[in-house]
Design a protein around this motif. Structure first.
Motif, mmCIF file in Angstrom:
data_model
loop_
_atom_site.group_PDB
_atom_site.id
_atom_site.type_symbol
_atom_site.label_atom_id
_atom_site.label_comp_id
_atom_site.label_asym_id
_atom_site.label_seq_id
_atom_site.Cartn_x
_atom_site.Cartn_y
_atom_site.Cartn_z
ATOM 1 N N THR A 1 44.941 45.324 42.508
ATOM 2 C CA THR A 1 44.306 45.537 43.596
ATOM 3 C C THR A 1 45.146 45.687 45.010
ATOM 4 O O THR A 1 44.700 45.345 46.215
ATOM 5 N N PHE B 1 34.540 49.911 51.148
ATOM 6 C CA PHE B 1 33.899 48.798 50.568
ATOM 7 C C PHE B 1 32.770 48.559 51.377
ATOM 8 O O PHE B 1 31.651 48.363 51.236
ATOM 9 N N ILE C 1 29.750 46.875 49.561
ATOM 10 C CA ILE C 1 30.230 45.913 48.360
ATOM 11 C C ILE C 1 31.076 44.914 49.205
ATOM 12 O O ILE C 1 32.034 45.548 50.025
ATOM 13 N N VAL D 1 33.954 42.126 48.367
ATOM 14 C CA VAL D 1 34.837 42.006 47.316
ATOM 15 C C VAL D 1 35.197 40.383 47.512
ATOM 16 O O VAL D 1 35.218 39.788 48.645
ATOM 17 N N ASN E 1 34.952 39.329 41.756
ATOM 18 C CA ASN E 1 34.623 40.467 41.285
ATOM 19 C C ASN E 1 35.627 41.333 41.558
ATOM 20 O O ASN E 1 35.452 42.600 41.199
ATOM 21 N N LYS E 2 36.740 41.325 41.924
ATOM 22 C CA LYS E 2 37.572 42.064 42.450
ATOM 23 C C LYS E 2 38.385 42.868 41.163
ATOM 24 O O LYS E 2 38.705 44.046 41.242
ATOM 25 N N GLU F 1 36.903 43.373 38.624
ATOM 26 C CA GLU F 1 35.786 44.568 38.108
ATOM 27 C C GLU F 1 35.868 45.649 38.653
ATOM 28 O O GLU F 1 35.762 46.914 38.505
ATOM 29 N N ILE F 2 35.959 45.564 40.185
ATOM 30 C CA ILE F 2 35.935 46.636 41.115
ATOM 31 C C ILE F 2 37.248 47.354 41.059
ATOM 32 O O ILE F 2 37.035 48.665 40.834
ATOM 33 N N ASP F 3 38.160 47.016 40.820
ATOM 34 C CA ASP F 3 39.586 47.389 40.302
ATOM 35 C C ASP F 3 39.421 48.284 39.123
ATOM 36 O O ASP F 3 39.760 49.512 39.148
ATOM 37 N N LEU G 1 31.242 55.038 44.035
ATOM 38 C CA LEU G 1 31.971 53.759 43.918
ATOM 39 C C LEU G 1 30.443 52.961 43.933
ATOM 40 O O LEU G 1 30.373 51.948 43.103
ATOM 41 N N ARG G 2 29.557 52.971 44.931
ATOM 42 C CA ARG G 2 28.414 52.243 45.011
ATOM 43 C C ARG G 2 27.606 52.347 43.684
ATOM 44 O O ARG G 2 27.195 51.472 42.956
ATOM 45 N N LEU H 1 29.082 50.377 40.664
ATOM 46 C CA LEU H 1 28.984 49.111 40.829
ATOM 47 C C LEU H 1 27.702 48.523 40.677
ATOM 48 O O LEU H 1 27.571 47.367 40.860
#
Length: 69
Positions: free
Chosen positions: A2, A12, A17, A19, A23-24, A26-28, A64-65, A68
């Motif tokens: 990250t 984000f 989103i 962060v 959850n970071k 998973e986002i990464d 991205l949206r 996720l």
């Protein structure tokens, strides 16, 4: 991991989103998948993210949206 997140807080925010520590990762992983870079290769991921944002930020935000949700 990250290492580039601090540069894309506006992305984000646009994607709706939040962060968190939980959850970071998973986002990464999702971002690495979107830009097709091996997970944990932060410099390569950041290069691709910057490129994608320069080309079409709204498309990246949308992707991205969607990934996720």
């Amino acid at each position: 991991m990250t290492c580039y997140f601090r540069h894309i807080w506006n992305v984000f925010k646009k994607a709706g989103i939040e962060v968190t520590d939980q959850n970071k990762r998973e986002i990464d992983r999702v971002i690495h998948g979107i830009v097709n870079v091996e997970y944990k290769n932060c410099p390569a991921a950041w290069r691709e993210v910057k490129k994608r944002l320069a080309e079409d930020e709204e498309a990246f935000v949308s992707e991205l949206r969607k990934a996720l949700r």
